[in-house]
Enzyme design. Structure first.
Site, PDB file in Angstrom:
ATOM      1  N   SER A 238       0.831  -1.209   0.000  1.00  0.00           N
ATOM      2  CA  SER A 238       0.000   0.000   0.000  1.00  0.00           C
ATOM      3  C   SER A 238       0.861   1.252   0.000  1.00  0.00           C
ATOM      4  O   SER A 238       0.434   2.312  -0.458  1.00  0.00           O
ATOM      5  CB  SER A 238      -0.943   0.007   1.206  1.00  0.00           C
ATOM      6  OG  SER A 238      -0.201   0.047   2.417  1.00  0.00           O
TER       7      SER A 238
ATOM      8  N   LEU B 282     -10.089  -4.240 -19.329  1.00  0.00           N
ATOM      9  CA  LEU B 282      -9.245  -3.322 -18.582  1.00  0.00           C
ATOM     10  C   LEU B 282      -9.991  -2.666 -17.426  1.00  0.00           C
ATOM     11  O   LEU B 282      -9.451  -2.515 -16.325  1.00  0.00           O
ATOM     12  CB  LEU B 282      -8.709  -2.249 -19.534  1.00  0.00           C
ATOM     13  CG  LEU B 282      -7.759  -1.195 -18.971  1.00  0.00           C
ATOM     14  CD1 LEU B 282      -6.513  -1.842 -18.373  1.00  0.00           C
ATOM     15  CD2 LEU B 282      -7.384  -0.195 -20.056  1.00  0.00           C
TER      16      LEU B 282
ATOM     17  N   HIS C 241     -10.337  -3.829 -13.738  1.00  0.00           N
ATOM     18  CA  HIS C 241      -9.313  -3.472 -12.755  1.00  0.00           C
ATOM     19  C   HIS C 241      -9.653  -2.071 -12.247  1.00  0.00           C
ATOM     20  O   HIS C 241      -9.262  -1.069 -12.833  1.00  0.00           O
ATOM     21  CB  HIS C 241      -7.930  -3.502 -13.400  1.00  0.00           C
ATOM     22  CG  HIS C 241      -7.563  -4.844 -13.940  1.00  0.00           C
ATOM     23  ND1 HIS C 241      -6.898  -5.804 -13.190  1.00  0.00           N
ATOM     24  CD2 HIS C 241      -7.786  -5.407 -15.159  1.00  0.00           C
ATOM     25  CE1 HIS C 241      -6.726  -6.894 -13.928  1.00  0.00           C
ATOM     26  NE2 HIS C 241      -7.253  -6.682 -15.126  1.00  0.00           N
TER      27      HIS C 241
ATOM     28  N   SER D 210     -15.647   8.736 -26.223  1.00  0.00           N
ATOM     29  CA  SER D 210     -17.058   8.382 -26.187  1.00  0.00           C
ATOM     30  C   SER D 210     -17.609   8.117 -27.591  1.00  0.00           C
ATOM     31  O   SER D 210     -17.423   8.921 -28.503  1.00  0.00           O
ATOM     32  CB  SER D 210     -17.857   9.519 -25.535  1.00  0.00           C
ATOM     33  OG  SER D 210     -19.250   9.303 -25.667  1.00  0.00           O
ATOM     34  N   GLN D 211     -18.313   7.015 -27.750  1.00  0.00           N
ATOM     35  CA  GLN D 211     -19.003   6.743 -29.007  1.00  0.00           C
ATOM     36  C   GLN D 211     -20.339   7.484 -29.062  1.00  0.00           C
ATOM     37  O   GLN D 211     -21.008   7.480 -30.097  1.00  0.00           O
ATOM     38  CB  GLN D 211     -19.241   5.240 -29.174  1.00  0.00           C
ATOM     39  CG  GLN D 211     -17.986   4.428 -29.421  1.00  0.00           C
ATOM     40  CD  GLN D 211     -18.282   2.945 -29.539  1.00  0.00           C
ATOM     41  OE1 GLN D 211     -19.281   2.443 -29.020  1.00  0.00           O
ATOM     42  NE2 GLN D 211     -17.392   2.221 -30.206  1.00  0.00           N
ATOM     43  N   ARG D 212     -20.686   8.119 -27.953  1.00  0.00           N
ATOM     44  CA  ARG D 212     -21.907   8.934 -27.939  1.00  0.00           C
ATOM     45  C   ARG D 212     -21.638  10.313 -28.533  1.00  0.00           C
ATOM     46  O   ARG D 212     -22.435  10.835 -29.303  1.00  0.00           O
ATOM     47  CB  ARG D 212     -22.422   9.070 -26.508  1.00  0.00           C
ATOM     48  CG  ARG D 212     -23.701   9.890 -26.397  1.00  0.00           C
ATOM     49  CD  ARG D 212     -24.125  10.061 -24.954  1.00  0.00           C
ATOM     50  NE  ARG D 212     -25.412  10.723 -24.860  1.00  0.00           N
ATOM     51  CZ  ARG D 212     -25.928  11.185 -23.720  1.00  0.00           C
ATOM     52  NH1 ARG D 212     -25.254  11.051 -22.578  1.00  0.00           N
ATOM     53  NH2 ARG D 212     -27.102  11.781 -23.728  1.00  0.00           N
TER      54      ARG D 212
ATOM     55  N   ARG E 147     -24.652   3.675 -32.038  1.00  0.00           N
ATOM     56  CA  ARG E 147     -23.420   3.007 -31.607  1.00  0.00           C
ATOM     57  C   ARG E 147     -23.665   1.575 -31.140  1.00  0.00           C
ATOM     58  O   ARG E 147     -22.722   0.781 -31.031  1.00  0.00           O
ATOM     59  CB  ARG E 147     -22.759   3.798 -30.479  1.00  0.00           C
ATOM     60  CG  ARG E 147     -23.601   3.909 -29.221  1.00  0.00           C
ATOM     61  CD  ARG E 147     -22.898   4.658 -28.109  1.00  0.00           C
ATOM     62  NE  ARG E 147     -23.811   4.991 -27.017  1.00  0.00           N
ATOM     63  CZ  ARG E 147     -23.432   5.387 -25.810  1.00  0.00           C
ATOM     64  NH1 ARG E 147     -22.149   5.484 -25.539  1.00  0.00           N
ATOM     65  NH2 ARG E 147     -24.314   5.688 -24.887  1.00  0.00           N
TER      66      ARG E 147
ATOM     67  N   ARG F 118      -2.457 -10.193 -16.172  1.00  0.00           N
ATOM     68  CA  ARG F 118      -2.580 -10.035 -17.617  1.00  0.00           C
ATOM     69  C   ARG F 118      -1.290 -10.303 -18.387  1.00  0.00           C
ATOM     70  O   ARG F 118      -1.270 -10.192 -19.605  1.00  0.00           O
ATOM     71  CB  ARG F 118      -3.065  -8.616 -17.923  1.00  0.00           C
ATOM     72  CG  ARG F 118      -4.396  -8.258 -17.282  1.00  0.00           C
ATOM     73  CD  ARG F 118      -5.544  -9.092 -17.816  1.00  0.00           C
ATOM     74  NE  ARG F 118      -6.823  -8.670 -17.261  1.00  0.00           N
ATOM     75  CZ  ARG F 118      -8.015  -9.144 -17.627  1.00  0.00           C
ATOM     76  NH1 ARG F 118      -8.070 -10.087 -18.573  1.00  0.00           N
ATOM     77  NH2 ARG F 118      -9.129  -8.712 -17.080  1.00  0.00           N
TER      78      ARG F 118
END
Length: 252
Positions: free
Chosen positions: A97, A119, A122, A132-134, A190, A217
């Site tokens: 930590s 991804l 995690h 953003s696809q918006r 989208r 990974r």
């Protein structure tokens, strides 16, 4: 895929200057840090770790204890200085930590939405800002010129497989364009874009989180090839600026 480090932990000017004010025996020493082979990440790590065990204040630890840890060989017989020995002990004992105070920010470009879904699992110690696809329209006639996509390794090199895959991508693009031409907003159109659609993001993660990510990974752990490639790219970027961390990536 491209993963580039764009920022990482740096010391404040005020804190950095304080090292030159007081050496380990209480004398003024304006070249205090120049005698040691260290990095800003190491200085933060030492400050955080020793704060847990030292009677000295955090702002005093490097000035008063730096010579002891950075100026002597590792007492465990391992490589590096006694600071390196301390870092090894902390990681191996699970007290990592203290390494959460060291962070790295990456620009990650041209990865698939499939990778993004993996991804963002995690979450602890990670922050994400994703294209953003918006709001970024993916139409053939839009500024972006249609969505880009990631070709899986299992498809590459085969004329038949590549032809099938690329045909599927063209069909997705045509469906998206058709929906947009009918007045369907980008945020709804989208939905027909594939997992292979490429995206870009900025990601920040602390060192402990990155080590945990890499342990799950890296190659040989059953992860998909694309995210394994990303894990190796992130490791290279971190080790380039904080070389002492390489051993911990090796060990996880």
């Amino acid at each position: 895929m491209k993963a580039q480090l764009i920022a990482h932990t740096q010391l404040s000017e005020k804190f950095y200057d304080s090292f030159d004010e007081l050496d380990s025996v209480g004398n003024y020493d304006f070249n205090y840090l120049s005698q040691f082979d260290t990095t800003e990440g190491k200085l933060v790590a030492l400050t955080a770790i020793r704060t847990c065990y030292s009677a000295n204040k955090p702002t005093e630890i490097v000035a008063k204890e730096g010579a002891k840890y950075f100026g002597s060989k590792a007492s465990d017989g391992g490589e590096g200085t006694d600071a390196d020995r301390l870092f090894r002990h902390i990681v191996r004992s699970g007290h990592s930590s203290t390494l959460e105070h060291i962070s790295f920010t990456f620009a990650i470009e041209g990865v698939s939405r499939a990778l993004l879904a993996q991804l963002t699992r995690h979450r602890v110690g990670f922050s994400f800002s994703v294209q953003s696809q918006r709001y970024v329209r993916m139409g053939s006639d839009d500024k972006i010129g249609g969505f880009d996509y990631v070709l899986p390794d299992s498809v590459k090199g085969s004329t038949v497989k590549e032809a099938l895959f690329r045909a599927a991508m063209r069909a997705h693009q045509e469906d998206y364009d058709a929906l947009r031409s009918q007045g369907v907003p980008a945020e709804d159109a989208r939905a027909v874009l594939p997992n292979a659609a490429a995206t870009n993001l900025v990601m920040t993660a602390n060192l402990t989180a990155l080590l945990s990510f890499y342990s799950k990974r890296k190659k040989g752990r059953g992860a998909q090839a694309e995210i394994t490639e990303l894990a190796e790219a992130l490791r290279r970027e971190v080790v380039a600026v904080e070389p002492w961390t390489d051993q911990f990536f090796e060990e996880v």
